[in-house]
Design an enzyme around this catalytic site. Sequence first.
Site, short mmCIF file in Angstrom:
data_model
loop_
_atom_site.label_atom_id
_atom_site.label_comp_id
_atom_site.label_asym_id
_atom_site.label_seq_id
_atom_site.Cartn_x
_atom_site.Cartn_y
_atom_site.Cartn_z
N CYS A 1 81.05 -23.63 86.83
CA CYS A 1 80.49 -22.64 86.22
C CYS A 1 79.65 -23.13 84.90
O CYS A 1 79.50 -24.52 84.76
CB CYS A 1 81.51 -21.67 85.56
SG CYS A 1 82.55 -22.53 84.24
N CYS B 1 81.16 -25.70 82.38
CA CYS B 1 81.37 -26.94 83.05
C CYS B 1 79.89 -27.72 82.70
O CYS B 1 80.18 -29.00 82.10
CB CYS B 1 81.61 -27.06 84.26
SG CYS B 1 83.16 -26.36 85.01
N ASP C 1 38.59 -26.36 85.29
CA ASP C 1 37.38 -27.48 85.20
C ASP C 1 36.73 -27.34 86.61
O ASP C 1 37.08 -26.53 87.67
CB ASP C 1 38.13 -28.90 85.27
CG ASP C 1 36.85 -29.90 85.15
OD1 ASP C 1 36.13 -29.99 84.65
OD2 ASP C 1 37.17 -30.85 86.01
N ASP D 1 41.48 -31.94 86.89
CA ASP D 1 41.80 -32.96 87.55
C ASP D 1 41.68 -34.40 86.92
O ASP D 1 42.49 -35.32 87.38
CB ASP D 1 41.41 -32.98 89.01
CG ASP D 1 39.88 -33.55 89.10
OD1 ASP D 1 39.13 -33.21 87.94
OD2 ASP D 1 39.59 -34.22 89.68
N ASP E 1 40.40 -34.07 81.32
CA ASP E 1 41.20 -33.06 81.16
C ASP E 1 42.65 -33.06 80.42
O ASP E 1 43.32 -32.00 80.09
CB ASP E 1 41.40 -32.27 82.51
CG ASP E 1 40.06 -31.74 83.34
OD1 ASP E 1 39.10 -31.29 82.53
OD2 ASP E 1 39.86 -31.93 84.35
#
Length: 816
Positions: A104, A107, A514, A712, A716
């Site tokens: 759970c 834990c 961009d 990319d 950037d």
Amino acid sequence: MSDLYCYHCGLPVPKQAHFPALINGQTHPMCCAGCQAVAETIVAAGLQDFYTYRTHTAPTAQEIVPAFLQQIKIYDNPILQKQFVHQENEFIREATLILEGITCAACVWLNERHLRTLNGVLQVQINYSTHRAKVRWDSRLLQLSDILQAISQIGYLAHPYDPTQQQIILERERKQQLRRIGVAGALGMQIMMFSIALYAGSWHGMEAEFKQLFHWLNLGLTLPILIYSAQPFFKHAWRDLQHRQAGMDVPVALGLTLAFISSLITTLTAQGEHVYYDSIAMFVFFLLTARYFELMARQKSVRATEELIRLVPTTATRLTGTVDSETEEVVLVIDLAVQDRILIRPGEAIPIDGIVLHGQSTVNESLLTGESYPVPKMSGETVIAGSINIESPLQIQVEKIGEETTLSHILRLLERAQSEKPALTQLADRLASGFVFGVLLLASAVAAYWWQLGEANWLGITLSVLIITCPCALSLATPTAITAATSHLTQSGILITRGHALETLAKATHFVFDKTGTLTAGKLQVSAIHLLNNQQDMKQVLQIAIALERHSEHPIAQALLNTLPTKERILNAIEVINHPGAGLTGQVLGTPYFIGTPLFIQQHTGHILQVAHAETLYAPGHTLILLANSEGLQAAFLLTDQLRDGAQSLIQFLKQQGKSVLLLSGDHASAVQTVAATLGITEMGHSMSPADKLQFVKSLQNQGAIVAMIGDGINDAPVLASAQISIAMGSGTQVAKASADMILLSEQLSQLQLAVHTAQKTLSIIRQNLIWAIGYNLLALPAAAVGWIAPWLAALGMSTSSLVVVLNALRLLKSK
């Protein structure tokens, strides 16, 4: 004996250790779980006088400590660590571990808190859905074996992550759960048969002898269920109580214990009407069944990640000797070294990142990029670990191995994303952490209330309160949904690198793009070169431009390099300074040169394009780059690019969603306006430096916008880092990808549309799960407290609640 020393073996007790043992009526400290177990065994056997008459301390408890603890030192071996440890620098290490015994959220919390107390542990994150822990540590202060030892000290087992080992563990857990379910189900049916007879007898009358006989039969049938099938509940509850935690198995174990003791007293004394053997059997059966389906669902939700890990083979065919007398030898992948040559036959997976030396074939990279079509590979091209050779043999030179490969980097980013806890998960964990204590207090109050009123079935009502609560659903609500969504997007070539990415993407209000390499393909081509000064010819200005641009990762640099004949000599540039998003400066043949946007050239040299030139060069849709020195403008380069497939449909989708779409570029106005007009973007910025873009995004954020930035290039990186959610293209620079929260490995903009849709659906499902979990408990608890729900029905409700949450999250695996 001092409390600082183990009462059994005499060794010092670690500061964080808590392993008490009751001996001769007194509690004594033990140094480890092994000594504690030995001491308890001695006491249980009635041999506690051993401690009274012994003449010296006992040997350490190594004989009964799991073999795992005896072997963990081997994991400190640097050669072995190459397989599973990522070395960030000389001292900082990072590894992924499998945790056994996680049941759970409590834990997870306990393990994280315990490990953070270790001197040298820098970061620890545990994913409940996968039961994997990501740990970073300083090897100067502690070793991996110390971390594994620390985990074992609180009752859990940890191993360095290995997909085969985890599969073995999951299969063992699955089979064990099925056996426990089988025992509980088979015996439970028999118990129900006798219980139905008892219920009928209570309505129509039954002789006391038969009633007592059925009670004894049910007692005999219930004992194996409690001792074997329900063992995990008691084991985990005891472990939680030892560490002063109230995990989700504590009310389960308490309810089972109270029900059994009450039923046992009724059976032994032959007095009283209420026994709960049927409720015990049904509760254990339903809860085990729900947890079994949860285990299967967790395995299904992380299947995409597991498939990525299994892509890399453990062996490779290494080539040695000369081309004329080559020999082949099969070696372990970890024994390969950079610059080794390996042979990959058709159908084999590539185990390393490398460069093709000989051969021509196609490679399947679909599990890595989501791209379904094979990618052609020939001499000089790069291949990545995990891709599969399809047609012809390839000889490959090893460039990166193990943790340094692209695949390993992808997996680390996935682990980071799945381990980090977004705001909704943290909220659910906070609710769940106090939930169990609240339930225990409420159950005590309910018991006292009905006892005071003289209700004969007060215990049955109390049991229903303990059993019907389901904090599991609260803790499962978010991680199962995020894990399923991450797995689905990974299969589609979308890599989630941060835990908050999906939640933030779903809430984004402004999408900022961009231009070059993002909305356009980034495969620029030089369409024209214009000489602006008679001092140099076309060949000379091209060589000077390439000498400078080869120091940049921008697509413009590659476009210029592609125009140079293969055997042409490249000039050397010195003192090169890259101004991201604007241009470069440096010396070529002893003369300072400047190359970049017209604005960059103007700022650094003061030279401006003449009106006559400007009308010719500012062609619609073209990117303009100028080359200049102190004497004046030397040349102008016109470059063209193509829009990416899916760009227009993505922009239309975002607008239909009510999102604001913006285009920011360092390119000149004409090129930016042409792309914006084609895509239907009305808000744009041109001739922008990285600082301008950053300032623009911050201004949007100051107005309350949630900004998603898609880019990319190296220029950037600053704005990607500042946006609330950043997305990089798979072909982007390493700097851009390091700043991004998501990466489009396939480079298909249509996949971003899928990502937005999946993020919105994920957020919706998380909310549904939280509403269900909270609503169920708010309705079920009062109903149980007033006595409207029988214990067996409470067992069914509790089991169903957590299962509903998991199954709802699995709908994300089929999201489109």
